[in-house]
Write a protein that holds these residues in place. Structure first.
Motif, short mmCIF file in Angstrom:
data_model
loop_
_atom_site.label_atom_id
_atom_site.label_comp_id
_atom_site.label_asym_id
_atom_site.label_seq_id
_atom_site.Cartn_x
_atom_site.Cartn_y
_atom_site.Cartn_z
N SER A 193 0.83 -1.20 0.00
CA SER A 193 0.00 0.00 0.00
C SER A 193 0.87 1.26 0.00
N ALA A 194 1.92 1.27 0.81
CA ALA A 194 2.81 2.44 0.89
C ALA A 194 3.47 2.72 -0.46
N VAL A 195 3.93 1.67 -1.12
CA VAL A 195 4.57 1.84 -2.43
C VAL A 195 3.57 2.39 -3.45
N LEU A 196 2.39 1.81 -3.47
CA LEU A 196 1.37 2.26 -4.42
C LEU A 196 0.97 3.71 -4.17
N GLN A 197 0.88 4.10 -2.90
CA GLN A 197 0.54 5.49 -2.59
C GLN A 197 1.60 6.43 -3.16
N PHE A 198 2.86 6.09 -3.01
CA PHE A 198 3.92 6.92 -3.58
C PHE A 198 3.81 6.98 -5.10
N LEU A 199 3.52 5.85 -5.71
CA LEU A 199 3.43 5.82 -7.17
C LEU A 199 2.26 6.64 -7.69
N THR A 200 1.16 6.68 -6.95
CA THR A 200 0.03 7.51 -7.39
C THR A 200 0.40 8.99 -7.40
N LEU A 201 1.41 9.35 -6.64
CA LEU A 201 1.91 10.73 -6.61
C LEU A 201 3.08 10.93 -7.57
N HIS A 202 3.37 9.88 -8.36
CA HIS A 202 4.48 9.88 -9.30
C HIS A 202 5.82 10.09 -8.58
N ARG A 203 5.92 9.53 -7.40
CA ARG A 203 7.16 9.65 -6.61
C ARG A 203 7.88 8.30 -6.67
N THR A 204 8.42 8.03 -7.84
CA THR A 204 9.00 6.72 -8.12
C THR A 204 10.19 6.41 -7.21
N GLU A 205 11.08 7.38 -7.04
CA GLU A 205 12.25 7.14 -6.21
C GLU A 205 11.87 6.92 -4.76
N LEU A 247 2.93 -4.91 -18.72
CA LEU A 247 3.51 -5.64 -17.60
C LEU A 247 2.73 -5.36 -16.31
N VAL A 248 2.38 -4.10 -16.09
CA VAL A 248 1.63 -3.76 -14.89
C VAL A 248 0.30 -4.50 -14.87
N LYS A 249 -0.39 -4.51 -16.01
CA LYS A 249 -1.69 -5.17 -16.09
C LYS A 249 -1.55 -6.68 -15.91
N ALA A 250 -0.51 -7.25 -16.50
CA ALA A 250 -0.30 -8.69 -16.36
C ALA A 250 0.00 -9.06 -14.91
N LEU A 251 0.78 -8.23 -14.25
CA LEU A 251 1.09 -8.48 -12.85
C LEU A 251 -0.17 -8.41 -12.00
N ARG A 252 -1.01 -7.43 -12.26
CA ARG A 252 -2.25 -7.32 -11.48
C ARG A 252 -3.12 -8.55 -11.71
N ASP A 253 -3.19 -9.02 -12.94
CA ASP A 253 -4.01 -10.20 -13.22
C ASP A 253 -3.44 -11.43 -12.53
N ASP A 260 -6.69 -8.96 -3.93
CA ASP A 260 -8.08 -8.88 -3.50
C ASP A 260 -8.23 -8.91 -1.98
N ARG A 261 -7.16 -9.17 -1.26
CA ARG A 261 -7.23 -9.13 0.20
C ARG A 261 -7.56 -7.73 0.70
N ASP A 262 -7.21 -6.72 -0.09
CA ASP A 262 -7.52 -5.33 0.27
C ASP A 262 -8.01 -4.62 -0.99
N PRO A 263 -9.32 -4.35 -1.08
CA PRO A 263 -9.89 -3.75 -2.28
C PRO A 263 -9.24 -2.42 -2.68
N THR A 264 -8.68 -1.71 -1.73
CA THR A 264 -8.09 -0.41 -2.07
C THR A 264 -6.84 -0.56 -2.93
N LEU A 265 -6.21 -1.73 -2.90
CA LEU A 265 -4.99 -1.92 -3.69
C LEU A 265 -5.29 -1.81 -5.18
N ASN A 266 -6.39 -2.41 -5.62
CA ASN A 266 -6.74 -2.31 -7.04
C ASN A 266 -7.11 -0.88 -7.43
N GLU A 267 -7.71 -0.16 -6.51
CA GLU A 267 -8.02 1.25 -6.78
C GLU A 267 -6.73 2.04 -6.96
N LEU A 268 -5.75 1.74 -6.13
CA LEU A 268 -4.46 2.42 -6.24
C LEU A 268 -3.75 2.06 -7.55
N ILE A 269 -3.85 0.81 -7.95
CA ILE A 269 -3.23 0.39 -9.22
C ILE A 269 -3.87 1.12 -10.39
#
Length: 319
Positions: A193-205, A247-253, A260-269
């Motif tokens: 979740s922490a990594v995805l939150q950073f990525l939604t802000l385009h904070r890759t590093e 690749l991102v889509k394939a990984l999610r699939d 699916d353990r946390d519905p918010t993860l897919n929203e973040l993706i």
């Protein structure tokens, strides 16, 4: 002669504000809170009317801190809110000195939920006029205060906006959460979740650093990890580095069951796909990972077009 008169005027003005502040402080110390409060507002309005925003700002900062130090929360809050408006209205430039004062006022107001909820939006609105996400020093102060009060949710929200040097603090916080606030099996949810939150802000590093620190300190493992979501997150960062939305889509699939353990993860993706690839919805049924995963580990092609990809674990091993 003109310069001499201007210089003398400035000295008189400086002496004037010092005498005013001294008189106001004396009223507060004597317990004349109402009179002092009314005088602060009156003198402030006069200074603004004269175009002297610098002395107006100084009055507000002094008054906020003085009232809060004397446990006069209502008066301190009113001046703090006026201060928040002043910073934006008069386009005050940020400085280390102002940030230091704001942090001190913030700490004084923190015990009052109402005051905090009214003051913080004002100073962050002003701060965002000058930095994209607001001053990292203000976010760090909020995070530190929240952590001391065991308010991990608020702490982690502010940690998303720290500079790179603040990621280490964030990592310590997440490890604390993983070790004391959630089940052992949920630690992978915390870092993903922490990594995805950073990525939604385009904070890759930031995302890359928090993942590396957390995994090395908490799991002490290397790829492939025992936790599916840790594998997903590491592969996701590689896919982002390669600029590959397939690749991102394939990984999610492939990791859908774990995600699916946390519905918010897919929203973040979804947000990550929008931020990095301007895509809103992934297509369904992407199939297995196969060669897509191999490409995550493959070196760049040589001049002749070939690449020496190392062997990758089968899909089952990645889980």
């Amino acid at each position: 002669q003109i310069n001499l008169r201007c210089s003398m005027s400035r000295r008189r003005g400086a002496g004037g504000i010092e005498r005013i502040l001294e008189k106001l402080e004396g009223n507060v110390k004597a317990g004349n809170y109402y009179d002092a409060f009314q005088m602060y507002k009156s003198v402030y309005n006069r200074k603004i009317g004269e175009g002297n925003t610098t002395e107006g700002l100084r009055l507000l900062i002094s008054g906020c801190k003085l009232f809060l130090n004397h446990e006069q929360m209502e008066n301190g809050t009113e001046l703090a809110l006026l201060l928040g408006d002043h910073l934006s209205t008069h386009e005050t430039r940020p400085s280390d000195a102002i940030t230091k004062h704001l942090v001190e006022i913030m700490r004084g107001l923190w015990s009052s939920e109402s005051a905090k909820q009214r003051f913080l939006p004002k100073i962050f609105k002003w701060s965002k006029l000058h930095t994209e996400h607001g001053d990292p020093a203000l976010h760090m102060a909020c995070a530190e205060i929240s952590l001391r009060e065991s308010d991990y949710v608020t702490c982690c929200i502010h940690c998303q906006y720290l500079d790179l040097d603040g990621v280490d603090f964030y990592c310590h916080t997440l490890i604390d959460v993983a070790q004391t606030r959630v089940y052992k099996s949920e630690a992978e949810l915390v870092i993903t979740s922490a990594v995805l939150q950073f990525l939604t802000l385009h904070r890759t590093e930031h995302a890359r650093r928090i993942f590396k620190l957390f995994v090395s300190r908490h799991f002490s493992t290397t790829f492939p990890h025992d936790q599916p979501l840790v594998n997903f997150t590491e592969l996701l960062l590689r896919a982002i580095d390669k600029g590959s939305s397939p690749l991102v889509k394939a990984l999610r699939d492939h990791y859908s069951k774990a995600l699916d353990r946390d519905p918010t993860l897919n929203e973040l993706i979804d947000k990550v796909l929008r931020v990095y690839f301007n895509e809103c919805k992934p297509p369904a049924g992407l199939g297995g990972l196969g060669g897509l995963v191999q490409s995550l580990f493959a070196p760049q092609p040589t001049e002749g077009g070939s690449s020496s990809a190392s062997a990758v674990q089968e899909d089952a091993d990645l889980d």
